[in-house]
Design an enzyme around this catalytic site. Structure first.
Site, PDB file in Angstrom:
ATOM      1  N   GLU A 111      -3.357   8.061  -4.036  1.00 20.04           N
ATOM      2  CA  GLU A 111      -3.778   7.651  -5.378  1.00 20.04           C
ATOM      3  C   GLU A 111      -5.079   8.331  -5.790  1.00 20.04           C
ATOM      4  O   GLU A 111      -5.973   8.511  -4.948  1.00 20.04           O
ATOM      5  CB  GLU A 111      -3.949   6.124  -5.405  1.00 20.04           C
TER       6      GLU A 111
ATOM      7  N   ARG B 212       0.847  -1.184   0.000  1.00 20.02           N
ATOM      8  CA  ARG B 212       0.000   0.000   0.000  1.00 20.02           C
ATOM      9  C   ARG B 212       0.887   1.240   0.000  1.00 20.02           C
ATOM     10  O   ARG B 212       1.994   1.230   0.550  1.00 20.02           O
ATOM     11  CB  ARG B 212      -0.927   0.021   1.227  1.00 20.02           C
TER      12      ARG B 212
ATOM     13  N   HIS C  98      -1.347   1.025  -9.699  1.00 17.69           N
ATOM     14  CA  HIS C  98      -1.977   0.079  -8.772  1.00 17.69           C
ATOM     15  C   HIS C  98      -2.659  -1.048  -9.544  1.00 17.69           C
ATOM     16  O   HIS C  98      -3.872  -1.231  -9.482  1.00 17.69           O
ATOM     17  CB  HIS C  98      -2.980   0.799  -7.863  1.00 17.69           C
TER      18      HIS C  98
END
Length: 314
Positions: free
Chosen positions: A262, A233, A280
């Site tokens: 993000e 993460r 991602h």
């Protein structure tokens, strides 16, 4: 089960999952309501399940606002967007999608290592830019034989280690406790791990303890010849410290699939050729995302039919 209210809180799940939820349940999409309060006032009492993912889940306020909530099913292995403590307190079940995405994320981690050390993206741009006719691209760095340190030796971490062994990479790791069954070298701190590896991979869950587990001290321990790979993460890494280390040459390079805020990525990274940036996409293949969706659907069906959950977390 068409009368059962299910709330989908993320618009980033694949269309297949949304369509199947809509077929099977009375589906509410959070983004269909300009004001969340309108949704909760009109339909909150009929919602018995929440479906989220790595970007959106169920925080304490949402859980409190849904008096009939029974289950939160995450279209992700990570559940940091879900208030697990509140779910336990209220007896709300929680499921995620482990195992089915392990291979995909581990494959991508190895891909990042190869791409970063061999400068594959930069080589591609070199050819496309017509520069090859002016001379060969500069020498890069070998991946095989590099020492790989892994933070978190769970399903994904172990799968990365297995793949890296195929490249004759010595493996070491850090986790909360030493895994007695593991053949890999254990270090009791992340700094020690970083000091003794060439490539440091972040593959642990995001918790309060692992927030910014990659800080200035760890980055400096990894050093100007070391490489950081993050498929965990974004909040595992102190991003400003990472940016400054890369700009100042205190870190050899970074391969990043995740970021702190993000989809916003520090623009300082865009011009660096020793950085590989991905949006991602660790589990983002048709095959894996479909398997994840089926697992979400299977968990919901099991719950509402009174059968054992497929992947219970709470």
């Amino acid at each position: 089960m068409g009368s059962i209210g299910v709330l989908l809180v993320s618009h980033q799940v694949i269309p297949y999952l949304e369509q199947e939820l809509n077929k099977r349940y009375n589906l509410f999409r959070l983004w269909d309501f300009p004001q969340k309060s309108q949704l909760l006032t009109q339909h909150g009492a009929s919602i018995r399940a929440v479906v989220g993912d790595a970007f959106a889940g169920a925080d304490s306020d949402l859980i409190e606002a849904l008096p009939k909530l029974e289950i939160v099913s995450s279209f992700s292995v990570g559940v940091d967007k879900i208030d697990l403590g509140k779910c336990k307190e209220k007896g709300i079940r929680v499921t995620n999608t482990p195992d089915v995405l392990t291979d995909e994320v581990a494959d991508l981690a190895i891909g990042l290592m190869l791409t970063l050390l061999r400068r594959i993206c930069e080589c591609d741009r070199y050819v496309r830019g017509g520069n090859w006719k002016h001379g060969d691209y500069k020498l890069t760095t070998k991946f095989s034989g590099k020492t790989v340190g892994i933070i978190g030796l769970g399903r994904i971490g172990a799968a990365i280690a297995k793949r890296a062994e195929g490249f004759n990479c010595p493996i070491s790791y850090y986790s909360r406790t030493q895994k007695q069954e593991s053949k890999y070298k254990y270090y009791p701190s992340v700094v020690e791990l970083a000091s003794n590896c060439d490539i440091l991979v972040v593959a642990c869950p995001l918790t309060e303890e692992t927030h910014h587990i990659i800080n200035r001290e760890v980055i400096n321990a990894l050093g100007p010849k070391g490489f950081l790979i993050n498929i965990g993460r974004g909040k595992h890494v102190d991003e400003p410290e990472l940016v400054s280390a890369l700009l100042e040459g205190r870190l050899g390079g970074a391969g990043l699939d995740v970021f702190e805020n993000e989809p916003h990525v520090p623009e300082e990274l865009f011009g660096l050729e020793n950085v590989v940036l991905l949006p991602h996409v660790g589990s983002a293949t048709v095959e894996t995302r479909t398997a994840m969706a089926d697992l979400v659907l299977g968990n919901l069906e099991a719950h509402f039919l009174g059968k054992p959950l497929l992947t219970p977390l709470v």
